[in-house]
Design a protein around this motif. Structure first.
Motif, PDB file in Angstrom:
ATOM      1  N   SER A 122       0.814  -1.222   0.000  1.00 20.12           N
ATOM      2  CA  SER A 122       0.000   0.000   0.000  1.00 20.12           C
ATOM      3  C   SER A 122       0.847   1.272   0.000  1.00 20.12           C
ATOM      4  CB  SER A 122      -0.968  -0.008   1.183  1.00 20.12           C
ATOM      5  OG  SER A 122      -0.269   0.044   2.398  1.00 20.12           O
ATOM      6  N   ASN A 123       2.166   1.126   0.032  1.00 21.25           N
ATOM      7  CA  ASN A 123       3.048   2.286  -0.071  1.00 21.25           C
ATOM      8  C   ASN A 123       3.216   2.746  -1.512  1.00 21.25           C
ATOM      9  OD1 ASN A 123       3.550   2.528   2.698  1.00 21.25           O
ATOM     10  ND2 ASN A 123       5.136   0.963   2.606  1.00 21.25           N
ATOM     11  N   GLN A 124       2.560   2.094  -2.422  1.00 17.05           N
ATOM     12  CA  GLN A 124       2.603   2.471  -3.826  1.00 17.05           C
ATOM     13  C   GLN A 124       1.186   2.371  -4.386  1.00 17.05           C
ATOM     14  OE1 GLN A 124       5.382  -0.748  -4.552  1.00 17.05           O
ATOM     15  NE2 GLN A 124       3.999  -1.630  -6.038  1.00 17.05           N
ATOM     16  N   GLN A 125       1.020   2.802  -5.623  1.00 11.85           N
ATOM     17  CA  GLN A 125      -0.286   2.706  -6.262  1.00 11.85           C
ATOM     18  C   GLN A 125      -0.617   1.224  -6.414  1.00 11.85           C
ATOM     19  OE1 GLN A 125      -1.209   5.605  -9.326  1.00 11.85           O
ATOM     20  NE2 GLN A 125      -1.708   3.887 -10.667  1.00 11.85           N
ATOM     21  N   CYS A 126      -1.774   0.784  -5.886  1.00 12.98           N
ATOM     22  CA  CYS A 126      -2.062  -0.644  -5.921  1.00 12.98           C
ATOM     23  C   CYS A 126      -3.558  -0.926  -5.940  1.00 12.98           C
ATOM     24  CB  CYS A 126      -1.419  -1.353  -4.735  1.00 12.98           C
ATOM     25  SG  CYS A 126      -2.051  -0.857  -3.123  1.00 12.98           S
TER      26      CYS A 126
END
Length: 136
Positions: A122-126
């Motif tokens: 969730s620390n990136q676009q997902c």
């Protein structure tokens, strides 16, 4: 997933014009040929239930339309997790796509590994989809 169910899934995916399809509790195993659960026009990423817990059910599949620019992503592959991921490149941006299954038979440590993976992703676009069992 039984062969007859694949043809049903293929029909549903085509009618819905789905670009991505995630399946949990696929029942897929290394005893089946890859082609037995392939959908025309899609790449299938798969993860079987870990051998030490192999029983009926389990396993995850992630189908991605061949027309999309995508590649397998294994950074979050855990030995004792049922999750499969890929990266999709769209408009000069990468999006992580994941299908996860947290079995009710998982112990708390296995579930924590799954949630740690989700937290890191969730620390990136997902887009994370799956079946997450509520525990007491």
């Amino acid at each position: 997933m039984h062969i007859y169910q694949c043809s049903d899934l293929e029909t549903i995916a085509a009618e819905a014009e789905s670009a991505i399809v995630g399946i949990t509790e696929s029942w897929a195993s290394n005893k089946l040929l890859h082609g037995e659960f392939q959908l025309n026009g899609y790449t299938c990423y798969r993860k079987y239930r870990p051998a030490e817990t192999a029983s009926r059910g389990g396993g995850v599949l992630l189908y991605v339309k061949d027309s999309l620019d995508h590649r397998e992503f294994t950074q979050f592959d855990g030995e004792n997790t049922e999750s499969v991921c890929c990266l999709i490149n769209f408009r000069q941006s990468e999006t992580l796509i994941a299908t996860c299954y947290d079995s009710p038979s998982n112990n708390m440590e296995q579930s924590q590994i799954m949630y740690d993976i989700i937290s890191a992703a969730s620390n990136q676009q997902c887009l994370i989809m799956g079946d997450f069992k509520k525990r007491n």
